[in-house]
Write an enzyme that holds these catalytic residues in place. Structure first.
Site, mmCIF file in Angstrom:
data_model
loop_
_atom_site.group_PDB
_atom_site.id
_atom_site.type_symbol
_atom_site.label_atom_id
_atom_site.label_comp_id
_atom_site.label_asym_id
_atom_site.label_seq_id
_atom_site.Cartn_x
_atom_site.Cartn_y
_atom_site.Cartn_z
ATOM 1 N N ARG A 24 21.576 1.364 -3.480
ATOM 2 C CA ARG A 24 21.781 0.044 -2.873
ATOM 3 C C ARG A 24 22.524 -0.869 -3.843
ATOM 4 O O ARG A 24 22.577 -0.594 -5.040
ATOM 5 C CB ARG A 24 20.401 -0.583 -2.583
ATOM 6 N N ASP A 31 0.812 -1.225 0.000
ATOM 7 C CA ASP A 31 0.000 0.000 0.000
ATOM 8 C C ASP A 31 0.844 1.273 0.000
ATOM 9 O O ASP A 31 0.319 2.385 0.027
ATOM 10 C CB ASP A 31 -0.956 0.005 1.200
ATOM 11 N N GLY A 32 2.174 1.106 0.018
ATOM 12 C CA GLY A 32 3.041 2.279 -0.019
ATOM 13 C C GLY A 32 3.169 3.016 1.307
ATOM 14 O O GLY A 32 3.777 4.085 1.374
ATOM 15 N N ARG A 72 14.063 10.639 5.728
ATOM 16 C CA ARG A 72 15.407 10.076 5.907
ATOM 17 C C ARG A 72 16.424 10.940 5.166
ATOM 18 O O ARG A 72 16.101 11.582 4.166
ATOM 19 C CB ARG A 72 15.467 8.653 5.352
ATOM 20 N N ASP A 123 18.932 -5.686 -1.603
ATOM 21 C CA ASP A 123 18.256 -4.392 -1.817
ATOM 22 C C ASP A 123 18.271 -3.547 -0.538
ATOM 23 O O ASP A 123 17.867 -2.391 -0.559
ATOM 24 C CB ASP A 123 16.816 -4.599 -2.307
#
Ligand code: AMP
Ligand code: MG
Length: 522
Positions: free
Chosen positions: A184, A126-127, A177, A264
């Protein structure tokens, strides 16, 4: 002169300039009725922002995925990766949104929102990020900064009444953040896997460029420009191996389990990244698994260095289309194998307050050993291994043991005739501990005791983000009370200080802490 308004931000947006093969431009979907739940003034200071930055016009809206700041280029990046040891194909920012990089007194820093709504890479998600995991990420990022461990940072935590369904209905949040880049290993794996060598090259140049000064210092060069592209890439891989050997020994030294070291989730800047099911260990158990969904224990505490090494080989594999020869890649990455024991030795000798090279039985005898090896303190290393084994066998609290030992050495330095009593009190059974303490006391006699105590008190934290401390802060935050988050940020930002009045935060965890289950689904 601090930055005083969003208009003064200088946007660089270097990742956005790499081209649209790297991402999809997105808008984000705003969290309804957003509220500042917590902010990190230390991170704002790191960015060079004035203290009142939360009052800048449009900030709350921007950090709740509403209208982006002028100059931002919101996007979701595409990456792929290996999850739990198998190729997972294309992933990407499923709930994160890049805003852009801004100029700061310390170089460029990317601002990124996590939990900003669905993206083309959300798959079935759902993000969103739930409040629980957002509080944990916010706290742990800044706790790592306090411990001096490379990490992405957290600037803000915005809450909202919006709920989403996980195992139960949970409220949502967005963490802002901050890191020079969130690239990555998976970004490299992505372009390698689709055979897009041109963009792989662009990504390599960009990532190497971000760390050029450090890489050239590591290689002992004045510039990377004199190297061929292959040499530069190999230098970068060796540097990554080096940085991960440092990072892994630092994680192990404070008992940090990441929990989901998929490729990842491995930063190409060797930062600790993507705080999900992590845990700072309470009782020491080398086999500890903090991620409830990691049924095989792939990411168990003791396996982390091995996994990092395995992941480095995935990165190396992704460089194959550029370098075309496996041997030099393997050679560059094998640096991890020789460096990790040296870094670990450094960490544990500091934890024990012993000098490098003070007691090695081979010291000076074996001329053929490298300089670094001949300085090794083999007796000190054996001592570290033994105390870890004794701790593991009796499940003694990792942080409390090391801190108590530091205090005991301090007492010993000050002439206390019975300095080891508090250490002994942590163990039920003393048959292995007593001879260990005896040998340790003897080893300490070759040291400057006051200096050893100081080193130990600055290496072995008093305060760590234990699961139950995070949990209490989460429960209060869910009631709209951020005071416990603030208290923890204050303690964890200076975890080596005594903080009188807050001793209970350094205590053993309560019984109920054992029932906290942390999984990936957050
Ligand atoms: P993680 O294990 O948290 O690193 O996530 C692995 C992948 O799943 C990444 O591509 C994330 O962006 C994606 N993901 C995790 N949670 C969600 C979510 N709630 N909605 C959309 N994507 C998600
Ligand atoms: Mg992730």
């Amino acid at each position: 002169m601090p930055i005083l308004s969003p208009q003064q931000l200088t946007w660089i947006n270097g990742f956005a300039a790499l081209g649209d093969s790297f991402y999809t431009r997105i808008q984000g979907s705003a969290l309804p009725q957003p509220k500042w739940l917590a902010t990190s003034q230390a991170t704002a200071h790191h960015l060079g922002w004035s203290e009142d930055w939360t009052e800048w016009p449009g900030m709350l809206e921007a950090m709740s995925a509403g209208k982006p700041l002028e100059g931002a280029t919101p996007l979701a990046s595409v990456y792929s990766g290996h999850q739990f040891g198998t190729w997972a194909g294309q992933l990407g920012d499923g709930r994160a949104m890049y805003l852009g990089e801004i100029k700061t007194p310390r170089g460029s820093e990317e601002l990124q929102l996590k939990g900003s709504g669905p993206t083309p890479y959300s798959r079935r998600g759902d993000g969103r990020a739930v409040l629980r995991s957002s509080v944990r990420e916010f706290l742990c990022s800044e706790a790592m900064v306090g411990l001096g461990i490379p990490t992405t940072r957290a600037l803000a935590l915005v809450s909202s009444p919006l709920t989403v369904w996980r195992e139960t209905q949970e409220s949502t949040a967005i963490v802002t953040r901050v890191a020079p880049s969130f690239i990555r290993f998976g970004h490299f794996e992505h372009f390698a896997s689709i055979g897009d060598v041109a963009n792989l090259q662009i990504l390599a140049d960009y990532t190497i460029g971000l760390q050029a000064l450090e890489i050239q210092a590591f290689l002992g060069l004045d510039s990377l420009q004199d190297l061929s592209p292959k040499e530069r890439q190999l230098g970068f891989l060796k540097w990554m191996a080096h940085r991960y050997s440092e990072l892994m020994s630092q994680w192990q030294g404070v008992g940090f389990c990441h929990g989901v070291m998929n490729t990842d989730n491995m930063s190409a800047l060797a930062l600790t990244i993507d705080y999900g099911p992590f845990q700072f260990m309470d009782a020491f158990d080398p086999n500890h698994i903090c991620n409830h969904t990691d049924t095989q224990g792939r990411y168990a505490f003791k396996r982390q260095p091995q996994v990092a090494y395995w992941n480095l080989f995935c990165l190396g594999q992704a460089f194959m289309p550029l370098i075309n020869e496996s041997e030099p890649i393997v050679e560059a990455l094998e640096h991890f194998k020789s460096q990790f024991p040296l870094e670990t030795e450094k960490v544990y000798l500091s934890k024990l307050g012993l000098k490098h090279g003070s007691k090695g039985p081979d010291q000076g005898k074996n001329e053929s050993k490298s300089a670094a090896q001949s300085q090794s303190n083999d007796a000190g290393i054996a001592m570290a291994e033994e105390i870890l084994q004794i701790m593991g066998a009796q499940r003694v609290d990792h942080t409390i043991l090391w801190r108590t030992l530091s205090e005991s050495v301090n007492a010993f330095a000050q002439g206390n005739p019975n300095p080891w009593v508090p250490v002994k009190d942590l163990f039920i059974e003393h048959s292995r501990l007593d001879p260990w303490l005896h040998a340790y006391e003897k080893a300490l006699k070759g040291e400057n005791l006051a200096q050893s105590a100081q080193t130990m008190l600055k290496t072995n934290p008093k305060f760590i983000l234990r699961n139950h401390l995070g949990e209490i802060a989460i429960r209060q935050a869910a009631q709209g009370d951020p005071s416990e988050i603030e208290r923890l940020i204050n303690l964890l930002s200076s975890p080596f200080d005594e903080h009188p009045g807050f001793e209970s935060y350094a205590d053993h965890p309560p019984e109920w802490a054992q029932s906290i289950e942390i999984s990936c689904s957050s």
